[in-house]
Design an enzyme around this catalytic site. Structure first.
Site, mmCIF file in Angstrom:
data_model
loop_
_atom_site.group_PDB
_atom_site.id
_atom_site.type_symbol
_atom_site.label_atom_id
_atom_site.label_comp_id
_atom_site.label_asym_id
_atom_site.label_seq_id
_atom_site.Cartn_x
_atom_site.Cartn_y
_atom_site.Cartn_z
ATOM 1 N N GLY A 9 0.700 -1.128 -0.094
ATOM 2 C CA GLY A 9 0.106 -0.085 0.065
ATOM 3 C C GLY A 9 0.870 1.291 -0.089
ATOM 4 N N ASN A 10 2.176 1.158 0.327
ATOM 5 C CA ASN A 10 2.953 2.559 0.583
ATOM 6 C C ASN A 10 3.269 2.748 -0.765
ATOM 7 O OD1 ASN A 10 5.527 0.389 -0.073
ATOM 8 N ND2 ASN A 10 4.811 -0.327 2.008
ATOM 9 N N LYS A 122 -5.996 -6.807 10.896
ATOM 10 C CA LYS A 122 -5.484 -6.256 9.652
ATOM 11 C C LYS A 122 -5.529 -4.462 9.602
ATOM 12 C CE LYS A 122 -4.223 -5.807 5.317
ATOM 13 N NZ LYS A 122 -2.847 -6.148 4.750
ATOM 14 N N LYS A 206 -3.243 -8.946 1.233
ATOM 15 C CA LYS A 206 -2.820 -8.961 -0.260
ATOM 16 C C LYS A 206 -1.676 -9.789 -0.390
ATOM 17 C CE LYS A 206 0.761 -6.004 -0.975
ATOM 18 N NZ LYS A 206 1.071 -5.883 0.534
ATOM 19 N N LYS A 264 3.877 -10.927 5.258
ATOM 20 C CA LYS A 264 4.717 -10.979 3.899
ATOM 21 C C LYS A 264 5.575 -12.376 4.038
ATOM 22 C CE LYS A 264 4.948 -6.099 3.429
ATOM 23 N NZ LYS A 264 3.664 -5.823 3.534
#
Length: 311
Positions: A9-10, A122, A206, A264
């Site tokens: 998102g960054n 989240k 995601k 991740k």
């Protein structure tokens, strides 16, 4: 090679930035300049985060006096997929003249009894100081938790089982299309007691969806691109060190934060374990070097990775 990229998102909204449209589109353009060389050499599938955008639209929905009830998270997830997908579609088309590009709205199957619904973890939306976060939580019924030195809203994040439109994505890639899909982990849906799909109030991680998608697409590599150059062992301590090449087993022996690096690491480790192929975590602007094995944290079954150009 077939490469699945999961953009953090960054890549769209840096920490502390105001998530206005012009700034996000400029960030998308910068992201695509890094991704375009991959698309010129490889089959490319791009997923992206949507946490900041979901947070903004959720707050707008809650505060809209014309609504009797705010929009649910699955609907807001679809809105953000369309918005970010449009930006990425246009930027990729401009960067890759003559190449077919498709941005898709996707649903991701989850279990209706996933334990995540009882334990929201989240992060979505903007960061706040503690007092403001607790005020918003009391006013809107949110759950908030600390994220670094600030506070954010947290929502349920069930595990993805399958991207519903996987067969269509596979066909598009076979035809040479660059596909932007499964944004924000996909719209969370489950099958009801008569087998029909229904949306559910949640946000899927995601990176975990990218891992599931990469496996189902027979991808050769999964790249999780974020704002850190490598995964760090003993992060924030005097023993801190970068991890360059590693295995899923070695990664799982470490302790990573559940709200940030943990998902991740889980995503890349799971992909490598299930497929025997390569996954990596690193910086967006180093994605070509990551695929070559000279940047980022490279995860393979034996902790080695040849240059992609030799494959």
């Amino acid at each position: 090679m077939r490469v699945v990229v999961a953009l953090g998102g960054n890549a769209l909204v840096k920490r502390g930035e105001t998530p206005d449209a012009a700034l996000q589109r400029a960030n998308v353009d910068r992201a695509v300049r890094s991704l375009a060389p991959l698309a010129e050499k490889h089959e490319l599938i791009v997923t992206h985060g949507n946490g900041p955008q979901v947070g903004v639209l959720s707050l707008e929905s809650v505060n809209d006096p014309n609504l009797t009830r705010p929009y649910p998270l699955d609907t807001i997830g679809a809105e953000t997929q369309g918005m970010i997908g449009y930006w990425m579609l246009q930027a990729l088309q401009n960067a890759l003249p003559g190449r077919q590009v498709m941005a898709m709205i996707n649903q991701t199957l989850v279990s209706a009894v996933d334990p995540a619904f009882e334990n929201p973890t989240k992060f979505v939306g903007q960061v706040y100081d503690r007092d403001e976060a607790e005020k918003l939580a009391a006013e809107y019924g949110w759950t908030v938790r600390q994220d670094g030195d600030r506070w954010r809203r947290v929502v349920p994040s069930p595990r993805p089982q399958r991207v519903i439109e996987t067969r269509l994505i596979r066909e598009l890639v076979r035809l040479g299309t660059v596909v932007v899909c499964a944004g924000g982990g996909g719209i969370p849906v489950f099958r009801n007691d008569v087998g029909q799909l229904e949306g559910v109030e949640a946000v899927i991680d995601k990176d975990r969806t990218a891992s599931v998608l990469a496996e189902s697409m027979d991808a050769d590599a999964l790249l999780v691109l974020t704002d850190v150059p490598r995964v760090m062992r003993h992060f924030g301590t005097p023993r801190q060190e970068e991890i360059t090449h590693t295995t899923p087993h070695e990664l799982r022996a470490e302790d990573f934060p559940a709200g940030s690096m943990g998902p991740k690491v889980e995503a890349v480790a799971s992909f490598v374990e299930r497929t025997g192929d390569m996954a990596a975590i690193g910086l967006l602007d180093q994605c070509e070097r990551i695929l070559e094995g000279t940047a980022g944290t490279i995860v393979t079954p034996n902790a080695t990775w040849p240059l992609a150009s030799t494959l």
